[in-house]
Design an enzyme around this catalytic site. Structure first.
Site, mmCIF file in Angstrom:
data_model
loop_
_atom_site.group_PDB
_atom_site.id
_atom_site.type_symbol
_atom_site.label_atom_id
_atom_site.label_comp_id
_atom_site.label_asym_id
_atom_site.label_seq_id
_atom_site.Cartn_x
_atom_site.Cartn_y
_atom_site.Cartn_z
ATOM 1 N N GLU A 187 25.028 5.523 25.498
ATOM 2 C CA GLU A 187 25.309 4.169 25.996
ATOM 3 C C GLU A 187 24.781 3.084 25.054
ATOM 4 O OE1 GLU A 187 24.310 6.716 27.757
ATOM 5 O OE2 GLU A 187 25.116 6.694 29.799
ATOM 6 N N LYS A 229 5.414 15.063 39.595
ATOM 7 C CA LYS A 229 4.402 14.302 40.328
ATOM 8 C C LYS A 229 3.434 15.264 40.984
ATOM 9 C CE LYS A 229 7.393 10.397 41.190
ATOM 10 N NZ LYS A 229 8.771 10.718 41.497
ATOM 11 N N TRP A 266 1.431 11.351 37.588
ATOM 12 C CA TRP A 266 2.582 11.866 36.866
ATOM 13 C C TRP A 266 2.126 12.712 35.682
ATOM 14 C CZ3 TRP A 266 6.976 7.698 36.247
ATOM 15 C CH2 TRP A 266 7.419 7.336 37.521
ATOM 16 N N THR A 279 29.546 10.630 28.020
ATOM 17 C CA THR A 279 28.188 11.160 28.207
ATOM 18 C C THR A 279 28.349 12.568 28.763
ATOM 19 O OG1 THR A 279 28.044 10.372 30.459
ATOM 20 C CG2 THR A 279 27.277 8.877 28.750
HETATM 21 P P1 ADP Z 1 23.771 12.734 26.783
HETATM 22 O O1 ADP Z 1 25.210 12.537 26.517
HETATM 23 O O2 ADP Z 1 23.278 14.137 26.909
HETATM 24 O O3 ADP Z 1 23.162 11.788 27.791
HETATM 25 P P2 ADP Z 1 22.502 11.206 24.847
HETATM 26 O O4 ADP Z 1 22.470 11.517 23.406
HETATM 27 O O5 ADP Z 1 23.123 9.974 25.311
HETATM 28 O O6 ADP Z 1 23.188 12.410 25.390
HETATM 29 O O7 ADP Z 1 21.063 11.386 25.486
HETATM 30 C C1 ADP Z 1 20.205 10.317 25.640
HETATM 31 C C2 ADP Z 1 18.882 10.785 26.187
HETATM 32 O O8 ADP Z 1 18.268 11.722 25.307
HETATM 33 C C3 ADP Z 1 17.873 9.673 26.292
HETATM 34 O O9 ADP Z 1 18.061 8.899 27.438
HETATM 35 C C4 ADP Z 1 16.562 10.458 26.296
HETATM 36 O O10 ADP Z 1 16.275 10.993 27.574
HETATM 37 C C5 ADP Z 1 16.859 11.610 25.379
HETATM 38 N N1 ADP Z 1 16.311 11.316 24.048
HETATM 39 C C6 ADP Z 1 16.956 10.844 22.970
HETATM 40 N N2 ADP Z 1 16.124 10.744 21.916
HETATM 41 C C7 ADP Z 1 14.896 11.131 22.347
HETATM 42 C C8 ADP Z 1 13.599 11.236 21.736
HETATM 43 N N3 ADP Z 1 13.379 10.941 20.470
HETATM 44 N N4 ADP Z 1 12.581 11.665 22.509
HETATM 45 C C9 ADP Z 1 12.772 11.984 23.814
HETATM 46 N N5 ADP Z 1 13.957 11.914 24.427
HETATM 47 C C10 ADP Z 1 15.014 11.494 23.716
#
Ligand code: ADP
Length: 542
Positions: free
Chosen positions: A331, A439, A444, A186
């Site tokens: 994940e 907030k 929110w 990640t």
């Molecule tokens: P990183 O390694 O940067 O965490 P990820 O690809 O695992 O990359 O990122 C996951 C996160 O990306 C999600 O938990 C969410 O916050 C954001 N995300 C993924 N797809 C979307 C979406 N369609 N809309 C909004 N947020 C998204």
């Protein structure tokens, strides 16, 4: 009593064996680092993947040893996907957009034994090889005559020479389907990166699910362009699902600019494309002024960060391309939800359908989800109440590699770190990352909503909404904006643009114009860095 059906482990090698036998002549087309287009078939992928397996065997690499890649989307990378995992080793895709120091840290943490890299990343390999103590073989993804003579990199061989020494006659081994197959770190915006370690079983189940009609809807009639990188979460599993369906694959290599992507879509009759919003923004930016249209593209899956309504609208109304909004994370292998309509939505007006399409979508079979409040109790699915989003399922992490960060689960559920609503039909909508929620006066405000409105303004190229301390309201939103080249808009005009589009108290208090918004290695806005950049900023109203 047990069932009496054949018990065959779900292994990644079976995907390429299937594609070879049943879709042997389906094409794989790749734009290469060299600039030309390479084209061959699944039959050749399979043969060369077996040669990769032979090369790893000849090095006496052990079961589960890690083989790293630093590579664009391309045919050699695809061969490594199948050759490394199929032979029982773990494919570790490194993200070349990370800082070299971070790449070296990750390679050491993973204890990578081999590093295969595209020549574009030679400077990174030169910078890190002295610090990567576990890597004993470097493989440049090129022909033997393209290998640099004086790179200073020890044990460097060209990929073509490395596999040429092996026979394509190799029997894939059989082993426990729960064995590790690939890993992805990640991005670790806080603390050190942690790795999700996928298994053969989780990968195959995910590949099956991804191909379903209400998910990515892939078939042998498709020509798929994964712009989403193979170096991050296995290009959303597309290489596996493509082999499972026998679809044609088109790889963009390093050509990710709007013009290159558009031309590849047209030339290779792409029907299906996948990528993050920024990639499509570049492509639409190239197409619009030139009045270009698509002749074959039917569907595009967009995810990784929220897809702005203007983009969904432009794809559908101006170009006749269906947008499938998707949500997931490293994940989760990564697919969690995808947005497709249900039967009962078909009679709705286009406007009402659009409200649904903007959401991140419904859970895919294999993923269960719930939203919980601060008290840890589950929240109703009314499409209004929001809470922390939790998920569970067979392709979601149970723990991180080497147990980093301890047990991530809460009562068997994985906390995603996202805040969301779920409506009575099961459509989930992300409001924010929990750490980005604003907030204000006990309520929110969704930064995604505020950003979506800003990017709908014709002069805005990119926008990020963050909360700033306020003596009375705790926090107030401001919008940080990058203008389109040559376009003009004032603070007052942009604030007025919000009127009627959102509740008054949600309208940002201020607009800050910047030249660039910091982006992370996976194409997401780095709000932590943005807050640092604006640490001396004070609100006009405070
Ligand atoms: P990183 O390694 O940067 O965490 P990820 O690809 O695992 O990359 O990122 C996951 C996160 O990306 C999600 O938990 C969410 O916050 C954001 N995300 C993924 N797809 C979307 C979406 N369609 N809309 C909004 N947020 C998204």
């Amino acid at each position: 009593m047990l069932g009496l059906m054949q018990n065959q482990p779900l292994l990644i090698s079976s995907l390429i064996e299937f594609a070879e036998r049943h879709h042997g002549d389906a094409e794989i087309v790749s734009r290469r680092v060299e600039g030309d287009l390479h084209r061959y078939t699944y039959r050749e992928v399979a043969g060369r993947a077996r040669q990769v397996a032979g090369a790893l065997d000849s090095m006496k690499l052990q079961f589960s040893d890690r083989v790293a890649t630093l590579a664009w989307n391309g045919y050699r990378h695809l061969e490594l996907y199948f050759g490394v995992s199929g032979s029982g080793r773990v494919l570790h895709t490194l993200n070349p957009r990370l800082h070299p120091e971070q790449i070296a840290w990750i390679a050491n943490h993973a204890e990578d034994q081999v590093l295969c890299f595209d020549m574009s990343f030679l400077p990174i390999v030169k910078a890190i090889h002295g610090n990567c103590s576990t890597i004993k073989q470097y493989v440049a993804l090129c022909d033997a005559d393209k290998l640099p003579a004086d790179s200073g990199i020890p044990n460097l061989v060209s990929y073509e020479a490395w596999i040429a020494a092996q026979s394509s006659d190799y029997a894939w081994p059989s082993f426990d389907e729960n064995s590790a197959s690939s890993m992805c770190y990640t991005s670790g915006t806080t603390g050190n990166p942690k790795a999700a370690l996928y298994s053969h079983r989780s990968t195959i189940l995910h590949a099956y699910a991804a191909a379903l009609p209400d998910v990515m809807c892939l078939s042998a009639r498709d020509s798929i362009l994964p712009v989403v990188p193979m170096f991050h979460v296995n290009a959303w599993g597309i290489p596996y699902s493509a082999a499972l369906t026998g679809a044609k694959l088109v790889f963009p290599g390093p050509g990710l600019d709007g013009k290159s992507v558009y031309e590849l879509i047209e030339a290779e009759k792409v029907t299906y494309a996948a990528g993050v919003p920024t990639v499509w923004q570049m492509m639409l930016g190239h197409m619009k002024p030139a009045g270009l249209k698509f002749s074959t593209l039917k569907r595009t899956v967009i995810g990784g960060s929220a897809c702005p309504p203007t983009m969904i609208h432009a794809f559908q109304e101006d170009y006749g391309v269906e947008v499938l909004h998707a949500w997931g994370m490293t994940e989760m292998s990564p697919l969690g939800t995808l947005c497709t309509l249900k039967n009962k939505h078909l009679s709705m007006s286009k406007e009402e359908q659009m409200k649904i399409r903007l959401k991140q979508g419904r859970a895919i079979y294999g993923v269960d989800m719930k939203i919980v409040g601060e008290d840890g109790k589950e929240i109703v699915w009314d499409g209004k109440a929001y809470g922390d989003l939790y998920v569970k399922g067979p392709w979601i992490v149970a723990e991180y590699f080497k147990g980093e960060g301890g047990d991530p689960l809460v009562d068997g559920w994985f906390p995603t770190g996202d805040v969301a609503t779920i409506d009575p039909d099961g459509y989930m909508q992300i409001t924010d990352r929990s750490k980005d929620v604003i907030k204000s006066g006990g309520e929110w405000i969704s930064s995604i909503d505020i950003e979506n409105i800003a990017v709908a303004h014709p002069a805005v190229a990119m926008a990020a909404c963050i909360g700033v301390r306020h003596p009375k309201w705790d926090e107030r939103p401001i919008i940080v904006v990058v203008k389109k080249p040559g376009a003009e808009v004032t603070r007052e005009e942009l604030i007025k643009f919000y009127e009627g589009k959102t509740a008054k108290w949600q309208i940002p208090d201020d607009v800050v114009f910047v030249d660039a918004i910091p982006m992370g290695a996976t194409g997401k806005i780095l709000k932590t860095r943005l807050r640092e950049m604006l640490k001396d900023y004070t609100l006009p109203s405070a």
